[in-house]
Design a protein around this motif. Structure first.
Motif, PDB file in Angstrom:
ATOM      1  N   TRP A 143     -14.441  40.269  78.599  1.00  0.00           N
ATOM      2  CA  TRP A 143     -15.301  39.461  77.746  1.00  0.00           C
ATOM      3  C   TRP A 143     -15.536  40.123  76.389  1.00  0.00           C
ATOM      4  O   TRP A 143     -15.351  41.328  76.212  1.00  0.00           O
ATOM      5  CB  TRP A 143     -16.641  39.191  78.416  1.00  0.00           C
ATOM      6  CG  TRP A 143     -17.487  40.409  78.658  1.00  0.00           C
ATOM      7  CD1 TRP A 143     -18.478  40.914  77.866  1.00  0.00           C
ATOM      8  CD2 TRP A 143     -17.437  41.282  79.808  1.00  0.00           C
ATOM      9  NE1 TRP A 143     -19.035  42.044  78.430  1.00  0.00           N
ATOM     10  CE2 TRP A 143     -18.409  42.287  79.619  1.00  0.00           C
ATOM     11  CE3 TRP A 143     -16.649  41.303  80.964  1.00  0.00           C
ATOM     12  CZ2 TRP A 143     -18.624  43.310  80.537  1.00  0.00           C
ATOM     13  CZ3 TRP A 143     -16.866  42.323  81.882  1.00  0.00           C
ATOM     14  CH2 TRP A 143     -17.837  43.302  81.673  1.00  0.00           C
ATOM     15  N   TYR A 144     -15.950  39.286  75.443  1.00  0.00           N
ATOM     16  CA  TYR A 144     -16.335  39.734  74.096  1.00  0.00           C
ATOM     17  C   TYR A 144     -17.373  38.758  73.574  1.00  0.00           C
ATOM     18  O   TYR A 144     -17.222  37.536  73.710  1.00  0.00           O
ATOM     19  CB  TYR A 144     -15.136  39.761  73.158  1.00  0.00           C
ATOM     20  CG  TYR A 144     -15.503  40.100  71.732  1.00  0.00           C
ATOM     21  CD1 TYR A 144     -15.606  41.426  71.317  1.00  0.00           C
ATOM     22  CD2 TYR A 144     -15.768  39.102  70.798  1.00  0.00           C
ATOM     23  CE1 TYR A 144     -15.965  41.743  70.011  1.00  0.00           C
ATOM     24  CE2 TYR A 144     -16.124  39.407  69.490  1.00  0.00           C
ATOM     25  CZ  TYR A 144     -16.215  40.727  69.103  1.00  0.00           C
ATOM     26  OH  TYR A 144     -16.570  41.037  67.810  1.00  0.00           O
ATOM     27  N   SER A 145     -18.439  39.293  72.954  1.00  0.00           N
ATOM     28  CA  SER A 145     -19.478  38.430  72.399  1.00  0.00           C
ATOM     29  C   SER A 145     -19.891  38.925  71.021  1.00  0.00           C
ATOM     30  O   SER A 145     -19.788  40.115  70.714  1.00  0.00           O
ATOM     31  CB  SER A 145     -20.699  38.385  73.329  1.00  0.00           C
ATOM     32  OG  SER A 145     -21.279  39.677  73.470  1.00  0.00           O
ATOM     33  N   ASN A 146     -20.354  37.997  70.202  1.00  0.00           N
ATOM     34  CA  ASN A 146     -20.756  38.317  68.839  1.00  0.00           C
ATOM     35  C   ASN A 146     -21.699  37.219  68.349  1.00  0.00           C
ATOM     36  O   ASN A 146     -21.926  36.230  69.056  1.00  0.00           O
ATOM     37  CB  ASN A 146     -19.520  38.408  67.932  1.00  0.00           C
ATOM     38  CG  ASN A 146     -19.723  39.300  66.718  1.00  0.00           C
ATOM     39  OD1 ASN A 146     -20.831  39.443  66.209  1.00  0.00           O
ATOM     40  ND2 ASN A 146     -18.647  39.911  66.257  1.00  0.00           N
ATOM     41  N   THR A 147     -22.262  37.397  67.165  1.00  0.00           N
ATOM     42  CA  THR A 147     -23.098  36.356  66.541  1.00  0.00           C
ATOM     43  C   THR A 147     -22.537  36.050  65.161  1.00  0.00           C
ATOM     44  O   THR A 147     -23.187  36.265  64.136  1.00  0.00           O
ATOM     45  CB  THR A 147     -24.573  36.796  66.433  1.00  0.00           C
ATOM     46  OG1 THR A 147     -24.637  38.091  65.806  1.00  0.00           O
ATOM     47  CG2 THR A 147     -25.243  36.856  67.787  1.00  0.00           C
ATOM     48  N   ARG A 148     -21.324  35.553  65.124  1.00  0.00           N
ATOM     49  CA  ARG A 148     -20.693  35.234  63.853  1.00  0.00           C
ATOM     50  C   ARG A 148     -21.368  34.006  63.236  1.00  0.00           C
ATOM     51  O   ARG A 148     -21.608  33.014  63.929  1.00  0.00           O
ATOM     52  CB  ARG A 148     -19.203  34.970  64.058  1.00  0.00           C
ATOM     53  CG  ARG A 148     -18.441  36.150  64.672  1.00  0.00           C
ATOM     54  CD  ARG A 148     -16.938  35.904  64.600  1.00  0.00           C
ATOM     55  NE  ARG A 148     -16.165  36.889  65.329  1.00  0.00           N
ATOM     56  CZ  ARG A 148     -15.842  38.102  64.876  1.00  0.00           C
ATOM     57  NH1 ARG A 148     -16.264  38.467  63.671  1.00  0.00           N
ATOM     58  NH2 ARG A 148     -15.122  38.930  65.606  1.00  0.00           N
ATOM     59  N   PRO A 149     -21.642  34.047  61.942  1.00  0.00           N
ATOM     60  CA  PRO A 149     -22.294  32.906  61.283  1.00  0.00           C
ATOM     61  C   PRO A 149     -21.302  31.788  61.009  1.00  0.00           C
ATOM     62  O   PRO A 149     -20.083  31.957  61.137  1.00  0.00           O
ATOM     63  CB  PRO A 149     -22.795  33.517  59.973  1.00  0.00           C
ATOM     64  CG  PRO A 149     -21.817  34.608  59.675  1.00  0.00           C
ATOM     65  CD  PRO A 149     -21.429  35.176  61.013  1.00  0.00           C
ATOM     66  N   SER A 150     -21.835  30.645  60.603  1.00  0.00           N
ATOM     67  CA  SER A 150     -20.993  29.527  60.197  1.00  0.00           C
ATOM     68  C   SER A 150     -20.203  29.905  58.945  1.00  0.00           C
ATOM     69  O   SER A 150     -20.682  30.647  58.091  1.00  0.00           O
ATOM     70  CB  SER A 150     -21.848  28.298  59.909  1.00  0.00           C
ATOM     71  OG  SER A 150     -21.062  27.265  59.339  1.00  0.00           O
ATOM     72  N   ILE A 151     -18.969  29.373  58.842  1.00  0.00           N
ATOM     73  CA  ILE A 151     -18.178  29.589  57.630  1.00  0.00           C
ATOM     74  C   ILE A 151     -18.310  28.409  56.663  1.00  0.00           C
ATOM     75  O   ILE A 151     -17.730  28.430  55.574  1.00  0.00           O
ATOM     76  CB  ILE A 151     -16.687  29.839  57.954  1.00  0.00           C
ATOM     77  CG1 ILE A 151     -16.030  28.604  58.561  1.00  0.00           C
ATOM     78  CG2 ILE A 151     -16.548  31.037  58.882  1.00  0.00           C
ATOM     79  CD1 ILE A 151     -14.519  28.724  58.723  1.00  0.00           C
ATOM     80  N   GLY A 152     -19.068  27.394  57.076  1.00  0.00           N
ATOM     81  CA  GLY A 152     -19.309  26.268  56.192  1.00  0.00           C
ATOM     82  C   GLY A 152     -18.061  25.435  55.930  1.00  0.00           C
ATOM     83  O   GLY A 152     -17.041  25.561  56.611  1.00  0.00           O
TER      84      GLY A 152
END
Length: 445
Positions: free
Chosen positions: A196-205
């Motif tokens: 598994w891998y997790s992150n909190t990447r923001p929107s790129i719009g």
């Protein structure tokens, strides 16, 4: 035949992966040849320095018989930062900056390149380097699609150069120790791995078409990929989430953990692959899934599960990313350069903390362990040492990631030929095995 000639023959054998490396891929050392180095200094070009390339510079600068002579990047700002970093990291002479890496390849005194470009450039750049007689260290995944992985494997065999992939965890001491635990029978028969891998990447719009910045050679950045208009939300990192240039999180980060899972389970090609998910967190230009699972079944009663969450960082077993192995007698949890072993009563029976020479950041990743992996690459060139991550072997792990994406994009399970890794009886899915190229940029063997 001279000692150097013998050693060159050994190097070619090692680089093509013909020493019976198997799925374990241990590092063999040919001490009989180690006293015959080819050169005092190996001249290296670092290609692509905006992200991982900076770690390439820092790691190579710590290896005494390496001289970084070129920094290459299509971004002139990154180019200067790379040159400055090389000097700061200990280079005695400033490397030459080249926006077009192909000019560096024309230098016949150049011994090797390291490639940290976007995914769509990995194989084409490596191919050009091999064709000009250079050894290659290539970042993961090394290919944009399975057909490129196949072509690069053929090139490794044809040109006889050392090609190492940047899945550096294979060089980390606790990882290798954990694999010995698994393979020596600590858990009995090991039949399942969870990754598994997790992150909190923001929107790129939603990107807007914009003028190409004067610091960027966008034509060369696109290179072999079919041309698309420049948008203001693409460079330098968001290309990962567009199919034309990137391969999504499963290939961006999943490759590390799926590789460890395959190594630990001692498996090659799966018999069946199924993946699902979607772009759930935001509605924007992001094309690849931000939430994805992929399951892999193997003929010998073993399976692997991948879970990727690019936009939700809740950990599993206290680890934001990792792999756990499950067998008859318990579980081994592997986090970067440490691991824990539990019995079937959930009692902790062993805990191996990170080794003392590792620098751990807030996320627990030991980035200074890059040095060992690069040292192995240079030793394979210089001494005939076997590669820890020879490309023909490691591409099997990359294929797991590509197959996961193909299953996701077709919306169905894939049946796989376990002898070749190819998709069986599905012509539509096989259309995603390769890609279209910009006319005139097609890579050739």
């Amino acid at each position: 035949m001279s000692n150097k000639s013998n050693r060159r023959k050994f190097i070619k054998t090692v680089s093509t992966g013909t020493l019976g490396m198997g799925v374990v891929a241990p590092a063999f050392s040919f001490n009989i040849l180690s006293s015959y180095p080819l050169k005092d200094k190996y001249r290296v070009a670092v290609i692509g320095v905006n992200s991982r390339g900076s770690q390439h510079i820092q790691a190579l600068s710590k290896i005494p018989n390496v001289e970084i002579v070129y920094i290459c990047d299509v971004d002139s700002n990154a180019l200067q930062k790379g040159i400055d970093l090389a000097l700061k990291s200990g280079s005695s002479n400033p490397p030459k900056g080249e926006k077009d890496f192909r000019k560096a390849l024309d230098d016949k005194t150049l011994d090797a390149v390291t490639i940290a470009m976007p995914d769509h450039w990995h194989m084409p750049a490596a191919m050009l380097a091999l064709q000009t007689g250079k050894h290659v260290y290539i970042e993961k995944p090394g290919s944009h699609n399975p057909a490129e992985a196949d072509l690069l494997t053929e090139a490794v065999q044809k040109y006889g150069k050392v090609v190492q992939m940047g899945n550096q965890r294979r060089s980390w001491p606790r990882v290798r120790e954990a694999m010995n635990e698994l393979h020596s029978g600590t858990l009995g028969r090991v039949y399942y791995a969870r990754t598994w891998y997790s992150n909190t990447r923001p929107s790129i719009g939603f990107g807007k078409q914009a003028s190409i910045p004067d610091w960027l050679n966008f034509e060369l950045w696109q290179g072999p990929a079919p041309r698309q208009e420049f948008k203001d939300n693409l460079i330098h990192y968001n290309w990962h989430w567009f199919w034309n240039w990137g391969t999504g999180e499963i290939v961006n980060n999943g490759v590390h953990f799926l590789d460890l899972a395959r190594w630990g389970l001692q498996v090659n090609y799966p018999s069946k692959v199924y993946s699902n998910g979607g772009r759930y967190q935001y509605q924007d230009d992001w094309q690849t899934p931000d939430t994805q699972t992929a399951s892999y079944d193997f003929e010998d009663g073993k399976s692997i599960l991948w879970e990727g969450r690019s936009c939700n960082a809740r950990s599993i077993n206290g680890m934001g990313s990792g792999v756990s192995f499950h067998g008859e007698n318990g579980t081994l949890e592997l986090l970067n350069n440490s691991y824990k072993i539990y019995d079937n009563k959930n009692e902790l029976i062993k805990s191996a903390e990170p080794t003392t020479n590792i620098v751990v950041d807030q996320k627990g990743a030991g980035f200074d362990m890059d040095v060992d992996h690069f040292q192995n690459f240079i030793n394979a060139i210089d001494k005939g040492d076997a590669l820890i991550s020879p490309y023909p072997e490691i591409k099997k792990s990359v294929l797991l990631c590509h197959l996961g994406n193909i299953s996701y994009r077709t919306g169905r399970a894939l049946n796989i030929d376990t002898s070749t890794g190819k998709i069986k009886n599905d012509s539509e899915a096989m259309k995603l095995w390769g890609r279209d190229y910009q006319p005139g940029w097609e890579p050739t063997l």
